[in-house]
Design a protein around this motif. Sequence first.
Motif, PDB file in Angstrom:
ATOM      1  N   ASN A 162       1.170   8.527  -2.582  1.00 28.28           N
ATOM      2  CA  ASN A 162       0.905   7.084  -2.394  1.00 28.28           C
ATOM      3  C   ASN A 162       1.340   6.921  -0.830  1.00 28.28           C
ATOM      4  O   ASN A 162       2.573   6.988  -0.581  1.00 28.28           O
ATOM      5  CB  ASN A 162       1.558   5.903  -3.219  1.00 28.28           C
ATOM      6  CG  ASN A 162       1.164   4.545  -2.783  1.00 28.28           C
ATOM      7  OD1 ASN A 162       1.410   3.891  -1.843  1.00 28.28           O
ATOM      8  ND2 ASN A 162       0.444   3.741  -3.636  1.00 28.28           N
ATOM      9  N   GLU A 163       0.557   6.619   0.199  1.00 29.14           N
ATOM     10  CA  GLU A 163       1.055   6.511   1.479  1.00 29.14           C
ATOM     11  C   GLU A 163       1.990   5.451   1.820  1.00 29.14           C
ATOM     12  O   GLU A 163       2.869   5.690   2.689  1.00 29.14           O
ATOM     13  CB  GLU A 163      -0.412   6.190   2.415  1.00 29.14           C
ATOM     14  CG  GLU A 163      -0.053   6.054   3.891  1.00 29.14           C
ATOM     15  CD  GLU A 163      -1.226   6.453   4.793  1.00 29.14           C
ATOM     16  OE1 GLU A 163      -1.025   6.052   6.040  1.00 29.14           O
ATOM     17  OE2 GLU A 163      -2.241   6.265   4.407  1.00 29.14           O
ATOM     18  N   PHE A 164       1.830   4.341   1.322  1.00 26.27           N
ATOM     19  CA  PHE A 164       2.844   3.140   1.392  1.00 26.27           C
ATOM     20  C   PHE A 164       4.334   3.754   0.877  1.00 26.27           C
ATOM     21  O   PHE A 164       5.314   3.381   1.557  1.00 26.27           O
ATOM     22  CB  PHE A 164       2.554   1.740   0.709  1.00 26.27           C
ATOM     23  CG  PHE A 164       3.556   0.771   0.974  1.00 26.27           C
ATOM     24  CD1 PHE A 164       3.538   0.250   2.292  1.00 26.27           C
ATOM     25  CD2 PHE A 164       4.579   0.647   0.139  1.00 26.27           C
ATOM     26  CE1 PHE A 164       4.577  -0.717   2.524  1.00 26.27           C
ATOM     27  CE2 PHE A 164       5.542  -0.535   0.416  1.00 26.27           C
ATOM     28  CZ  PHE A 164       5.488  -1.099   1.699  1.00 26.27           C
ATOM     29  N   ASN A 214       5.650   6.173   3.048  1.00 22.02           N
ATOM     30  CA  ASN A 214       6.464   5.513   4.184  1.00 22.02           C
ATOM     31  C   ASN A 214       7.635   4.842   4.056  1.00 22.02           C
ATOM     32  O   ASN A 214       8.603   4.964   5.066  1.00 22.02           O
ATOM     33  CB  ASN A 214       5.322   4.115   5.033  1.00 22.02           C
ATOM     34  CG  ASN A 214       3.930   4.772   5.359  1.00 22.02           C
ATOM     35  OD1 ASN A 214       3.898   6.102   5.809  1.00 22.02           O
ATOM     36  ND2 ASN A 214       3.007   4.111   5.614  1.00 22.02           N
ATOM     37  N   ASN A 273      11.008  -1.683  -3.256  1.00 25.24           N
ATOM     38  CA  ASN A 273       9.695  -2.215  -3.766  1.00 25.24           C
ATOM     39  C   ASN A 273       9.110  -2.750  -4.727  1.00 25.24           C
ATOM     40  O   ASN A 273       8.394  -3.596  -4.761  1.00 25.24           O
ATOM     41  CB  ASN A 273       9.107  -0.882  -2.962  1.00 25.24           C
ATOM     42  CG  ASN A 273       7.618  -1.098  -3.105  1.00 25.24           C
ATOM     43  OD1 ASN A 273       6.755  -0.748  -4.044  1.00 25.24           O
ATOM     44  ND2 ASN A 273       7.069  -1.869  -1.774  1.00 25.24           N
ATOM     45  N   TRP A 296      -3.938   2.309  -7.989  1.00 23.57           N
ATOM     46  CA  TRP A 296      -3.307   2.682  -6.510  1.00 23.57           C
ATOM     47  C   TRP A 296      -4.143   3.643  -5.848  1.00 23.57           C
ATOM     48  O   TRP A 296      -3.878   4.137  -4.839  1.00 23.57           O
ATOM     49  CB  TRP A 296      -1.977   2.766  -6.309  1.00 23.57           C
ATOM     50  CG  TRP A 296      -1.057   1.985  -7.171  1.00 23.57           C
ATOM     51  CD1 TRP A 296      -0.107   2.203  -8.072  1.00 23.57           C
ATOM     52  CD2 TRP A 296      -0.872   0.246  -6.871  1.00 23.57           C
ATOM     53  NE1 TRP A 296       0.506   1.205  -8.545  1.00 23.57           N
ATOM     54  CE2 TRP A 296       0.268   0.048  -7.836  1.00 23.57           C
ATOM     55  CE3 TRP A 296      -1.512  -0.595  -6.221  1.00 23.57           C
ATOM     56  CZ2 TRP A 296       0.592  -1.233  -7.784  1.00 23.57           C
ATOM     57  CZ3 TRP A 296      -0.927  -1.792  -6.281  1.00 23.57           C
ATOM     58  CH2 TRP A 296      -0.084  -2.229  -6.880  1.00 23.57           C
ATOM     59  N   ASN A 344      -4.088  -2.876  -3.472  1.00 24.78           N
ATOM     60  CA  ASN A 344      -3.326  -1.940  -2.256  1.00 24.78           C
ATOM     61  C   ASN A 344      -4.540  -1.623  -1.345  1.00 24.78           C
ATOM     62  O   ASN A 344      -5.722  -1.609  -1.856  1.00 24.78           O
ATOM     63  CB  ASN A 344      -2.557  -0.851  -2.611  1.00 24.78           C
ATOM     64  CG  ASN A 344      -3.338   0.297  -3.213  1.00 24.78           C
ATOM     65  OD1 ASN A 344      -4.311   0.340  -3.680  1.00 24.78           O
ATOM     66  ND2 ASN A 344      -2.456   1.493  -3.236  1.00 24.78           N
ATOM     67  N   ASP A 345      -4.217  -1.049  -0.400  1.00 24.01           N
ATOM     68  CA  ASP A 345      -4.914  -0.640   0.778  1.00 24.01           C
ATOM     69  C   ASP A 345      -5.994   0.501   0.028  1.00 24.01           C
ATOM     70  O   ASP A 345      -7.257   0.822   0.599  1.00 24.01           O
ATOM     71  CB  ASP A 345      -4.503  -0.358   1.931  1.00 24.01           C
ATOM     72  CG  ASP A 345      -3.991  -1.544   2.902  1.00 24.01           C
ATOM     73  OD1 ASP A 345      -4.831  -2.752   2.640  1.00 24.01           O
ATOM     74  OD2 ASP A 345      -3.196  -1.324   3.658  1.00 24.01           O
ATOM     75  N   ASP A 362      -0.851  -3.950   2.153  1.00 29.91           N
ATOM     76  CA  ASP A 362       0.119  -3.026   2.441  1.00 29.91           C
ATOM     77  C   ASP A 362      -0.053  -2.820   4.084  1.00 29.91           C
ATOM     78  O   ASP A 362       1.013  -2.464   4.753  1.00 29.91           O
ATOM     79  CB  ASP A 362      -0.226  -1.794   1.884  1.00 29.91           C
ATOM     80  CG  ASP A 362       0.433  -1.568   0.507  1.00 29.91           C
ATOM     81  OD1 ASP A 362       1.367  -2.424   0.299  1.00 29.91           O
ATOM     82  OD2 ASP A 362       0.043  -0.674  -0.528  1.00 29.91           O
ATOM     83  N   ILE A 372      -1.337  -0.061   5.591  1.00 26.30           N
ATOM     84  CA  ILE A 372      -1.256   1.229   6.207  1.00 26.30           C
ATOM     85  C   ILE A 372      -2.179   1.616   7.290  1.00 26.30           C
ATOM     86  O   ILE A 372      -2.922   0.735   7.438  1.00 26.30           O
ATOM     87  CB  ILE A 372      -1.619   2.260   4.833  1.00 26.30           C
ATOM     88  CG1 ILE A 372      -2.944   2.188   4.361  1.00 26.30           C
ATOM     89  CG2 ILE A 372      -0.495   2.014   3.661  1.00 26.30           C
ATOM     90  CD1 ILE A 372      -3.432   3.135   3.572  1.00 26.30           C
ATOM     91  N   GLN A 426       2.822  -5.209   4.466  1.00 30.19           N
ATOM     92  CA  GLN A 426       4.034  -5.162   3.732  1.00 30.19           C
ATOM     93  C   GLN A 426       4.863  -4.177   4.366  1.00 30.19           C
ATOM     94  O   GLN A 426       4.551  -3.040   4.805  1.00 30.19           O
ATOM     95  CB  GLN A 426       3.938  -4.571   2.198  1.00 30.19           C
ATOM     96  CG  GLN A 426       5.244  -4.544   1.668  1.00 30.19           C
ATOM     97  CD  GLN A 426       4.907  -3.981   0.124  1.00 30.19           C
ATOM     98  OE1 GLN A 426       5.745  -4.332  -0.657  1.00 30.19           O
ATOM     99  NE2 GLN A 426       3.823  -3.469  -0.151  1.00 30.19           N
ATOM    100  N   ALA A 469       7.040  -1.238   5.371  1.00 29.30           N
ATOM    101  CA  ALA A 469       7.699  -0.357   4.595  1.00 29.30           C
ATOM    102  C   ALA A 469       8.927   0.133   5.424  1.00 29.30           C
ATOM    103  O   ALA A 469      10.066   0.456   4.842  1.00 29.30           O
ATOM    104  CB  ALA A 469       6.906   0.943   4.778  1.00 29.30           C
TER     105      ALA A 469
END
Length: 317
Positions: A50-52, A55, A126, A201, A228-229, A254, A256, A274, A276
Amino acid sequence: MKRISLTFSIATLSLAILLTSCNPSPSSEKSEGDGSKKLVVGVTMLSMQNEFIVNVNDEMTKKAQEAGIELITVDAERSALKQVEQVESFIAQKVDAIIMNPCEVEASSPAVAKALAAKIPIINVNSETSAKPSAFVGSDDVESARIAMKYIAERLGGKGNIVMMDGYMGQAAQLKREQGAREILKQYPNIKLLANQTGEWDRAKAMSLMENWIQSFGPQINAVFAHNDEMGLGAVKALTDAGMKDKVIVVSIDAIPDALQAVKKGTLDATVFQNAEQQGSKAIDTAIKAAKGQPYEKQTLVPFQLVTKDNLSKFLK
């Protein structure tokens, strides 16, 4: 002969004790140049796919390096059971503090209880658990959904049909973002929720889910709210492929980099930022203070912000 044997045994025991005292335990081997013990923090993250989350982890790694502490980072791969086992491993390694990005509200809670029982501070970052940790660092997920859904409602003029993509079921962000969205929907009786289902997600799963909804509802869909994105971008792809994107509002959470670029292009209508970096940085700060027995905030909330084309420049790097 008995007196000689006894003397030899005492001498042997004394030597063993002396040698043992000269060999530090594993938890005290790492030290700073001034002789003080180097702090070791165990970190278990929800999913490094998950990219977020990546991060957040990247910022923790950066902050830890600056502070001169060691991080032991593991990926729970969305498994609460695995996450509990990882925390048990950190406890066995006698780390100084634990940072957990919980997989689930309930199923990850035993990890909190185990850490506290071992007198090791544990910080949730988070996402939350029902068991109360030493501290929480994150954002108010209910508020993020209120911001997103309010934007959608205003864009629709208070009337229309929406679909909602939930996050990983049972995780705090999924539960709270659904709660926030439904709070706003109650204020707009002429907006109908056609369907809501988890996209976990994930961008690819969200794209497939959106394709199914297009088949089921077609032009009835006026807007999409994705938790989420990654899922928002999956929805955008499916709508674009179906030639429907120009007629459907898509908002996600998010901010991203991919989402910010999509807002710039106009394919994603809005995202909710959000932070990160602040979450990761403050989690490390809190873990260090807790490990050293210093005063620390029991709850640190980082604000969300709506991102549209109008204020996009503030968020692009």
